[in-house]
Design a protein around this motif. Structure first.
Motif, short mmCIF file in Angstrom:
data_model
loop_
_atom_site.label_atom_id
_atom_site.label_comp_id
_atom_site.label_asym_id
_atom_site.label_seq_id
_atom_site.Cartn_x
_atom_site.Cartn_y
_atom_site.Cartn_z
N ARG A 28 0.85 -1.19 0.00
CA ARG A 28 0.00 0.00 0.00
C ARG A 28 0.88 1.24 0.00
O ARG A 28 2.00 1.22 0.51
CB ARG A 28 -0.91 0.01 1.23
N GLU A 34 -3.64 3.56 -0.25
CA GLU A 34 -4.34 2.74 -1.24
C GLU A 34 -3.38 1.68 -1.77
O GLU A 34 -2.16 1.86 -1.71
CB GLU A 34 -4.86 3.60 -2.39
N PRO A 35 -3.91 0.57 -2.30
CA PRO A 35 -3.01 -0.45 -2.88
C PRO A 35 -2.19 0.15 -4.02
O PRO A 35 -2.70 0.95 -4.81
CB PRO A 35 -3.98 -1.51 -3.42
N ASP A 38 -3.74 -2.66 -8.41
CA ASP A 38 -5.10 -3.19 -8.28
C ASP A 38 -5.52 -3.99 -9.50
O ASP A 38 -6.69 -4.31 -9.66
CB ASP A 38 -6.10 -2.06 -8.01
N ARG A 84 -3.67 -7.29 -15.31
CA ARG A 84 -3.83 -8.32 -14.27
C ARG A 84 -2.72 -9.37 -14.36
O ARG A 84 -2.35 -9.95 -13.35
CB ARG A 84 -5.21 -8.96 -14.39
#
Length: 146
Positions: A28, A34-35, A38, A84
């Motif tokens: 984070r 925040e990450p 993502d 991803r």
């Protein structure tokens, strides 16, 4: 590169050190919490793009696109799927050339979609035209090995 490479937060621009002993996928941001990753390409403005390219120790893949571009719209889901698969080893970002024309001009973008891979602040590879996710991943992995 040190044991703790710099990773620039795509949300707030904070520069974070992520030790090799720690999973970057779960890290984070120290500033906004925040990450750091993502699994989605980050939409950047001109300043955010420059910060990613110049301050991150990770390779940064930039998709130069525009909302009126049909091939760009077709490639968007494939680019997200590639994010991803490639993150956290590669940062994937998008820059809307209609909203932010300055970087497109500076990097000589003649047609969109165009993807440019940056490493250590310099362009190392470029390709134009829509691609499927498998082709994007293969192209990036081949370019990173060079």
């Amino acid at each position: 590169m040190s044991d703790a490479p710099h990773v620039v937060c795509a949300r707030c621009g904070g520069v974070n050190r992520v030790p090799a002993s720690r999973s970057a996928a779960e890290a984070r941001c120290g500033r906004c919490h925040e990450p750091l990753f993502d699994g989605q390409p980050a939409e950047l403005d001109t300043a955010g793009l420059e910060r990613q390219i110049t301050r991150s120790h990770l390779p940064v893949l930039v998709d130069f696109w525009a909302p009126w571009c049909g091939p760009c719209k077709v490639m968007a889901p494939a680019y997200a799927q590639a994010a991803r698969e490639l993150e956290p080893r590669i940062r994937l970002v998008k820059l809307d050339t209609q909203a932010h024309p300055e970087p497109a001009a500076r990097y000589g973008i003649r047609g969109i979609p165009t993807m440019i891979l940056f490493r250590n602040g310099r362009e190392t590879a470029r390709t134009s035209g829509a691609m499927d996710a498998r082709s994007i991943v293969a192209w990036v992995r081949g370019a990173v090995r060079d």
